[in-house]
Design a protein around this motif. Structure first.
Motif, PDB file in Angstrom:
ATOM      1  N   GLY A  37     -18.699  32.353 -21.358  1.00 18.86           N
ATOM      2  CA  GLY A  37     -17.577  33.285 -21.306  1.00 18.86           C
ATOM      3  C   GLY A  37     -17.895  34.674 -21.800  1.00 18.86           C
ATOM      4  N   LYS A  38     -18.704  34.772 -22.843  1.00 18.07           N
ATOM      5  CA  LYS A  38     -19.073  36.100 -23.367  1.00 18.07           C
ATOM      6  C   LYS A  38     -19.815  36.898 -22.304  1.00 18.07           C
ATOM      7  N   ALA A  39     -20.751  36.248 -21.638  1.00 17.27           N
ATOM      8  CA  ALA A  39     -21.503  36.922 -20.565  1.00 17.27           C
ATOM      9  C   ALA A  39     -20.582  37.300 -19.414  1.00 17.27           C
ATOM     10  N   ALA A  40     -19.593  36.465 -19.133  1.00 21.43           N
ATOM     11  CA  ALA A  40     -18.636  36.765 -18.054  1.00 21.43           C
ATOM     12  C   ALA A  40     -17.843  38.026 -18.371  1.00 21.43           C
ATOM     13  N   ILE A  41     -17.383  38.134 -19.597  1.00 18.70           N
ATOM     14  CA  ILE A  41     -16.618  39.320 -19.998  1.00 18.70           C
ATOM     15  C   ILE A  41     -17.484  40.571 -19.882  1.00 18.70           C
ATOM     16  N   GLU A  42     -18.739  40.469 -20.297  1.00 19.24           N
ATOM     17  CA  GLU A  42     -19.651  41.613 -20.174  1.00 19.24           C
ATOM     18  C   GLU A  42     -19.823  42.019 -18.711  1.00 19.24           C
ATOM     19  N   LYS A  43     -19.974  41.040 -17.820  1.00 19.28           N
ATOM     20  CA  LYS A  43     -20.133  41.335 -16.384  1.00 19.28           C
ATOM     21  C   LYS A  43     -18.862  41.970 -15.830  1.00 19.28           C
ATOM     22  N   LEU A  44     -17.707  41.469 -16.241  1.00 13.73           N
ATOM     23  CA  LEU A  44     -16.430  42.006 -15.758  1.00 13.73           C
ATOM     24  C   LEU A  44     -16.191  43.432 -16.245  1.00 13.73           C
ATOM     25  N   GLU A  45     -16.736  43.773 -17.401  1.00 13.51           N
ATOM     26  CA  GLU A  45     -16.633  45.143 -17.916  1.00 13.51           C
ATOM     27  C   GLU A  45     -17.519  46.100 -17.129  1.00 13.51           C
ATOM     28  N   GLN A  46     -18.621  45.582 -16.582  1.00 16.51           N
ATOM     29  CA  GLN A  46     -19.622  46.420 -15.933  1.00 16.51           C
ATOM     30  C   GLN A  46     -19.446  46.573 -14.431  1.00 16.51           C
ATOM     31  N   ASP A  47     -18.780  45.617 -13.787  1.00 19.24           N
ATOM     32  CA  ASP A  47     -18.790  45.591 -12.332  1.00 19.24           C
ATOM     33  C   ASP A  47     -17.472  45.040 -11.795  1.00 19.24           C
ATOM     34  N   GLU A  68      -7.579  35.481 -20.243  1.00 20.54           N
ATOM     35  CA  GLU A  68      -6.809  36.430 -21.060  1.00 20.54           C
ATOM     36  C   GLU A  68      -7.395  37.828 -20.945  1.00 20.54           C
ATOM     37  N   PHE A  69      -8.717  37.945 -20.999  1.00 16.38           N
ATOM     38  CA  PHE A  69      -9.383  39.241 -20.852  1.00 16.38           C
ATOM     39  C   PHE A  69      -9.054  39.869 -19.502  1.00 16.38           C
ATOM     40  N   ILE A  70      -9.149  39.082 -18.447  1.00 15.29           N
ATOM     41  CA  ILE A  70      -8.843  39.577 -17.095  1.00 15.29           C
ATOM     42  C   ILE A  70      -7.406  40.089 -17.034  1.00 15.29           C
ATOM     43  N   ASN A  71      -6.477  39.320 -17.597  1.00 20.80           N
ATOM     44  CA  ASN A  71      -5.065  39.716 -17.587  1.00 20.80           C
ATOM     45  C   ASN A  71      -4.810  40.935 -18.462  1.00 20.80           C
ATOM     46  N   VAL A  77      -8.734  40.624  -9.565  1.00 22.77           N
ATOM     47  CA  VAL A  77      -9.743  39.723  -9.032  1.00 22.77           C
ATOM     48  C   VAL A  77      -9.117  38.346  -8.840  1.00 22.77           C
ATOM     49  N   ALA A  78      -9.496  37.693  -7.768  1.00 19.13           N
ATOM     50  CA  ALA A  78      -9.065  36.311  -7.545  1.00 19.13           C
ATOM     51  C   ALA A  78      -9.909  35.406  -8.436  1.00 19.13           C
ATOM     52  N   SER A  90      -3.907  20.880 -19.737  1.00 18.82           N
ATOM     53  CA  SER A  90      -5.044  21.735 -20.070  1.00 18.82           C
ATOM     54  C   SER A  90      -5.398  22.662 -18.912  1.00 18.82           C
ATOM     55  N   VAL A  91      -5.424  22.122 -17.701  1.00 23.32           N
ATOM     56  CA  VAL A  91      -5.752  22.932 -16.531  1.00 23.32           C
ATOM     57  C   VAL A  91      -4.619  23.889 -16.206  1.00 23.32           C
ATOM     58  N   ALA A  92      -3.378  23.442 -16.286  1.00 21.30           N
ATOM     59  CA  ALA A  92      -2.222  24.296 -15.984  1.00 21.30           C
ATOM     60  C   ALA A  92      -2.126  25.472 -16.950  1.00 21.30           C
ATOM     61  N   ARG A  93      -2.607  25.298 -18.170  1.00 19.00           N
ATOM     62  CA  ARG A  93      -2.575  26.371 -19.163  1.00 19.00           C
ATOM     63  C   ARG A  93      -3.371  27.588 -18.701  1.00 19.00           C
ATOM     64  N   ALA A  94      -4.293  27.397 -17.783  1.00 18.49           N
ATOM     65  CA  ALA A  94      -5.103  28.505 -17.274  1.00 18.49           C
ATOM     66  C   ALA A  94      -4.269  29.510 -16.503  1.00 18.49           C
ATOM     67  N   PHE A  95      -3.135  29.080 -16.014  1.00 17.90           N
ATOM     68  CA  PHE A  95      -2.305  29.967 -15.202  1.00 17.90           C
ATOM     69  C   PHE A  95      -1.207  30.509 -16.041  1.00 17.90           C
TER      70      PHE A  95
END
Length: 95
Positions: A37-47, A68-71, A77-78, A90-95
């Protein structure tokens, strides 16, 4: 024919990242991987990405935190949630 869609593939398991990346690239998608997840947030900040394939169950920064970061950053982004968890709550909490 080249597909212009850019996908961010997020998982904490290197084997899953490698095999999924190979499969998506066979369909001519541009794939960027983030191990965790940390790497994902870094990628989302850059591109910018057209799609995020997001594992929910990761140590330290999990998929819920990435969502949460995306929101919070209003990133357009989809997101497709990937989970081996069979608990609906647990899965529904993602939305």
């Amino acid at each position: 024919m080249t597909n212009n869609s850019k996908i961010l593939l997020v998982d904490d398991e290197p084997g899953m990242l490698a095999s999924s990346k190979d499969l998506l690239e066979t369909a001519e998608y541009e794939v960027v991987i983030a191990q965790g997840g940390k790497a994902a947030i870094e990628k989302l900040e850059q591109d910018e990405f057209d799609l995020v394939l997001l594992d929910m169950n990761m140590p330290e920064v999990n998929g819920h935190m990435v969502m949460e970061f995306i929101n919070d950053k209003l990133i357009k982004v989809a997101v497709v949630v990937l989970s081996g968890d069979f608990d609906f709550n647990s899965v529904a909490r993602a939305f």
